[in-house]
Design an enzyme around this catalytic site. Structure first.
Site, PDB file in Angstrom:
ATOM      1  CE  LYS A 138      -0.403  -0.202   5.046  1.00 19.33           C
ATOM      2  NZ  LYS A 138      -1.234  -0.702   6.162  1.00 19.33           N
ATOM      3  CE1 TYR A 189      14.910  30.821   5.878  1.00 22.27           C
ATOM      4  CE2 TYR A 189      15.281  28.521   5.285  1.00 22.27           C
ATOM      5  CZ  TYR A 189      14.929  29.823   4.926  1.00 22.27           C
ATOM      6  OH  TYR A 189      14.620  30.109   3.631  1.00 22.27           O
TER       7      TYR A 189
HETATM    8  C1  LIG Z   1      -0.509  -1.687   6.802  1.00 22.08           C
HETATM    9  C2  LIG Z   1      -1.049  -2.951   7.347  1.00 22.08           C
HETATM   10  C3  LIG Z   1      -0.210  -4.032   7.638  1.00 22.08           C
HETATM   11  C4  LIG Z   1       1.289  -3.931   7.558  1.00 22.08           C
HETATM   12  O1  LIG Z   1       1.769  -3.381   8.753  1.00 22.08           O
HETATM   13  P1  LIG Z   1       3.330  -3.268   9.051  1.00 22.08           P
HETATM   14  O2  LIG Z   1       3.392  -2.783  10.438  1.00 22.08           O
HETATM   15  O3  LIG Z   1       3.884  -2.281   8.078  1.00 22.08           O
HETATM   16  O4  LIG Z   1       3.897  -4.628   8.846  1.00 22.08           O
HETATM   17  C5  LIG Z   1      -0.792  -5.205   8.062  1.00 22.08           C
HETATM   18  N1  LIG Z   1      -2.128  -5.319   8.194  1.00 22.08           N
HETATM   19  C6  LIG Z   1      -2.969  -4.306   7.947  1.00 22.08           C
HETATM   20  C7  LIG Z   1      -4.426  -4.487   8.136  1.00 22.08           C
HETATM   21  C8  LIG Z   1      -2.468  -3.078   7.531  1.00 22.08           C
HETATM   22  O5  LIG Z   1      -3.299  -2.057   7.291  1.00 22.08           O
END
Ligand SMILES: *Cc1c(COP(=O)(O)O)cnc(C)c1O
Length: 352
Positions: A33, A250
């Protein structure tokens, strides 16, 4: 050309997938994702296509992009659909939707399905964000089971605190899940990266690896079993020697205490580097650890150079092999996930 480079080591990605699958056992979803946590979803998915039992994404759009690029593996929609019409995409692209709310369930049941599909039925075992409550779960399961359009149901839930080994919440969630699943047949999935690595009781039929797949420990620090996939680097394109008691950048937040050679590098918060990671955040200059001095600006950062070193043209690693992205995240008061997802304007290159 502005020398900001995000090198994506696809061999490291494959190594991490295989390592995590071995640790978890069973099958493993590669979570890609958010453009594979900023690494490039299409490239990463193709690099894993012959290994991965499936992929997971956050929206139908992300799934369609993978399908249209030629990915044929199962793809789970972790949040399911966002409106009933998106079940058309689920059918057309053979996606596996999560079902985590009553309207998603009803819209799925109300549809005609030409080809029976696999559904990931989400339980809210305690995180209280999405999913059916344990006492409503069996009813949702049974409704799906009786639907001719549903071939398989994977029971799943997500942990709130798996990255905190001492937190009792994970055990409570495990117990709630197992109790509510009693007597319900079929595959299960509980473990994200932290649980794959740290919660043996959460290793079920399917793991779901995100951050660890990209070589980053979900517990902070580093994990020698994992290889960092992204290496973000740039070059010194300006340098100067400042006298003691000179301000830099800055806000004049940093003053030299001695004669200091300062390198100017092409990276800033507009590239996704966190502005809060200012003075003392580690960087590596030609493989030697050094630090940022002064504030991170939009397009530039100032770093401390070895006084003897000719800095111009030197390579500076922001994170990757010498400096862990977890170190930068900690310095910025955030988590590696956010930093990786935020990288932009860099030139992405991919190595096998
Ligand atoms: C994003 C997600 C994961 C992966 O989580 P990580 O901590 O990056 O391994 C697993 N399960 C669900 C439902 C998620 O939304």
């Amino acid at each position: 050309m502005r020398p900001l480079n995000a090198r994506i080591r696809l061999d490291h990605l494959r190594h991490n997938y295989q390592t995590l699958k071995r640790i978890h056992g069973g099958k493993l979803l590669a979570v890609v994702k958010a453009d594979a946590y900023g690494h490039g979803a299409v490239r990463c998915a193709h690099a894993l296509a012959d290994l991965a039992d499936g992929f997971a994404v956050a929206s139908p759009d992300e799934a369609v992009a993978l399908r249209e690029s030629g990915i044929d593996n199962p793809i789970v929609l972790l949040e399911g659909v966002f409106e009933p019409e998106e079940y058309d995409l689920v059918a057309r692209y053979r996606l596996w939707p999560a079902v985590g709310s009553q309207w998603q369930l009803e819209a799925l049941l109300a549809r005609e399905w030409d080809e029976p599909l696999t559904v990931w039925l989400k339980m809210d075992s305690g995180m209280h964000r999405a999913g059916f409550f344990p006492h409503h779960y069996a009813a949702a399961f049974t409704a799906l089971k009786q639907c001719a359009g549903v071939a398989e149901i994977v029971k799943f839930s997500h942990f709130a605190c798996a990255d905190e080994p001492e937190n009792g919440m994970t055990d409570m969630q495990l117990e709630a899940f197992d109790l509510a699943c009693e007597g319900l047949p079929g595959a299960e999935s509980l473990a994200n990266s932290a649980a794959i690595l740290g919660v043996p009781a959460a290793r079920r039929d399917w793991g779901r690896a995100g951050i660890a797949l990209y070589g980053v420990s979900p517990f902070g620090g580093s994990d020698e079993r994992l290889k960092p996939v992204m290496r973000l680097s740039t070059q010194v394109f300006g340098e100067r020697v400042l006298q003691p008691h000179s301000p830099i950048g800055y806000g004049a937040t940093f003053y030299t205490s001695k004669s200091t050679r300062v390198g100017l590098i092409a990276c800033g918060y507009a590239d996704g580097y966190p502005r809060r990671a200012s003075t003392n955040t580690p960087v590596a200059v030609e493989g030697q650890r050094s630090r940022i001095i002064g504030r991170v600006s939009m397009d530039m950062i100032t770093v401390e150079l070895d006084p003897a070193q000719d800095g111009l043209g030197c390579e500076v690693e922001l994170w990757g092999d010498t400096v862990g992205v977890n170190e930068v995240a900690e310095a910025a008061g955030t988590i590696a996930y956010e930093l990786l997802c935020n990288v932009k304007r860099a030139k992405f290159t991919y190595s096998e």
